[in-house]
Each structure stands twice: as C-alpha cells, then as structure tokens.
Design an enzyme around this catalytic site. Structure first.
Site, PDB file in Angstrom:
ATOM      1  N   THR A  91       0.727  -1.233   0.000  1.00 11.68           N
ATOM      2  CA  THR A  91       0.000   0.000   0.000  1.00 11.68           C
ATOM      3  C   THR A  91       0.760   1.289   0.000  1.00 11.68           C
ATOM      4  O   THR A  91       1.886   1.369   0.450  1.00 11.68           O
ATOM      5  CB  THR A  91      -1.015   0.015   1.134  1.00 11.68           C
ATOM      6  N   GLY A 130       2.812   4.365  -7.603  1.00  9.29           N
ATOM      7  CA  GLY A 130       2.493   3.073  -8.208  1.00  9.29           C
ATOM      8  C   GLY A 130       3.461   2.669  -9.302  1.00  9.29           C
ATOM      9  O   GLY A 130       3.716   1.483  -9.519  1.00  9.29           O
ATOM     10  N   CYS A 186       6.949   1.873  -6.849  1.00  8.68           N
ATOM     11  CA  CYS A 186       6.946   0.916  -5.742  1.00  8.68           C
ATOM     12  C   CYS A 186       6.307  -0.397  -6.174  1.00  8.68           C
ATOM     13  O   CYS A 186       5.168  -0.406  -6.648  1.00  8.68           O
ATOM     14  CB  CYS A 186       6.182   1.508  -4.555  1.00  8.68           C
ATOM     15  N   THR A 233       2.792  -1.242  -4.665  1.00 12.08           N
ATOM     16  CA  THR A 233       1.738  -0.255  -4.893  1.00 12.08           C
ATOM     17  C   THR A 233       1.298  -0.352  -6.346  1.00 12.08           C
ATOM     18  O   THR A 233       2.134  -0.472  -7.230  1.00 12.08           O
ATOM     19  CB  THR A 233       2.277   1.164  -4.601  1.00 12.08           C
TER      20      THR A 233
END
EC number: 3.4.25.2
Length: 180
Positions: free
Chosen positions: A5, A165, A168, A171
């Site tokens: 997350t 996103g 990572c 993510t």
C-alpha cells in the site's frame, strides 16, 4: 507478512475553500505475489467529517480503525483530542503495541499520522502526509506538485499516487480517493 500500500492525505485551502482528501492504491501483496489488486484501505468516519486510511496488516488496521472510531465518537468528532486519547490508549495496551499498522487521519483543519508504536505525528506542513511502502514516493510527488503544478486537489492526489504506483512494487495504480 503482507507488504502493501500507499496512502496519501492532503488538506489545505484553494480559492478560499478548505479541502481534505485521502487516497490509496488497491494492491495487497503476500510474499512475492499480488493477492488482491482492488482493496479499499481508506474510509470516512464520524458522519463524513474525518477521513482515514491504513497501511500494514489488515487485521491490525481494522482493530485500530474500530478503536479510533470509538474514541472519535466519544470526543464528538474532535480530531485533535481523539488522536491524543488514541495514543494514550495505544501505549497502555500490550496487545495494541504489537500491531503492525499505521493510519493517516485528517479533517479540514488537521492531518495526523498514527504510527505502529502509538506515536502521533502531525504532518510537517499540516498539509501532506503519506504512509506505506510507497509513501515516500507519494509524499515527494505531492510536495513537488503542490509547490509547482497548481493542480486541483483531487488531481494532485491521483497523480502523486500514480507516481508511487510506477515506482513501488507493493503499490499499484488502482486508486481510490475520498474527499470532504
């Protein structure tokens, strides 16, 4: 262990009107596999006056959400008093001190990070906070966009989370956003 997350909270004022938003991606990872791509890790609390999001162990986060929501109700939505009392309870309870989760909570006036050790951290600028495995990417992007791009708040949150996103591995870009 679940790695997962990115959560980004953003509050401020634009055109004389206060705003508060929280956004999060949808990825949940177990080991080296994505087990869910559309999880919801953000929600509104106290009659849609407070926004919150979590990173870390899902079961632990739901325990924290429940506890925080109970305190927020008892304080009649006063976010500042709620985070202080939440921290006190967290530090006293041996079970809670072992929880592996973090939360961002915000309203139109304040933004806080609640750490896994019971710490309450007010965002340095009382404007932008991020947690999770992609939190530093989202925070950096949001600060840069806030300073130089002059985007609408929702677009700033969305673009910052997209950047996280892209960088990572824990993510994704399945982004959900809530706003006050």
């Amino acid at each position: 262990m679940f790695e997962a997350t990115t959560i980004l909270g953003y509050r401020g004022e634009m055109g004389g009107k206060k705003f508060a938003l929280i956004g999060g991606d949808g990825q949940v990872t177990l080991g080296n596999c994505v087990v869910k791509a559309n999880a919801t890790k953000i929600r509104s609390l106290y009659h849609n006056q407070v926004l919150s999001g979590f990173a870390g162990s899902t079961a632990d986060a739901f325990s924290l959400f429940d506890m925080f929501e109970r305190i927020l109700e008892s304080k009649k939505g006063d976010l500042f008093k709620s985070v202080v009392d939440f921290s006190k309870e967290w530090r006293k309870d041996k079970y809670l001190r072992r929880l592996e989760a973090m939360m961002i909570v915000l309203n139109l006036d304040h933004i806080f990070i609640l750490s896994g050790t019971g710490d309450v951290l007010e965002a340095e600028d009382n404007k932008i906070a991020a947690i999770g495995s992609g939190g530093n990417y989202a925070l950096s992007a949001a600060r840069a966009l806030d300073s130089f791009a002059h985007l609408e708040p929702r677009k700033l949150v969305e673009e910052s989370l997209k950047i996280a996103g892209d960088l990572c591995i824990y993510t994704n870009t399945n982004i959900k956003i809530l706003e006050l």
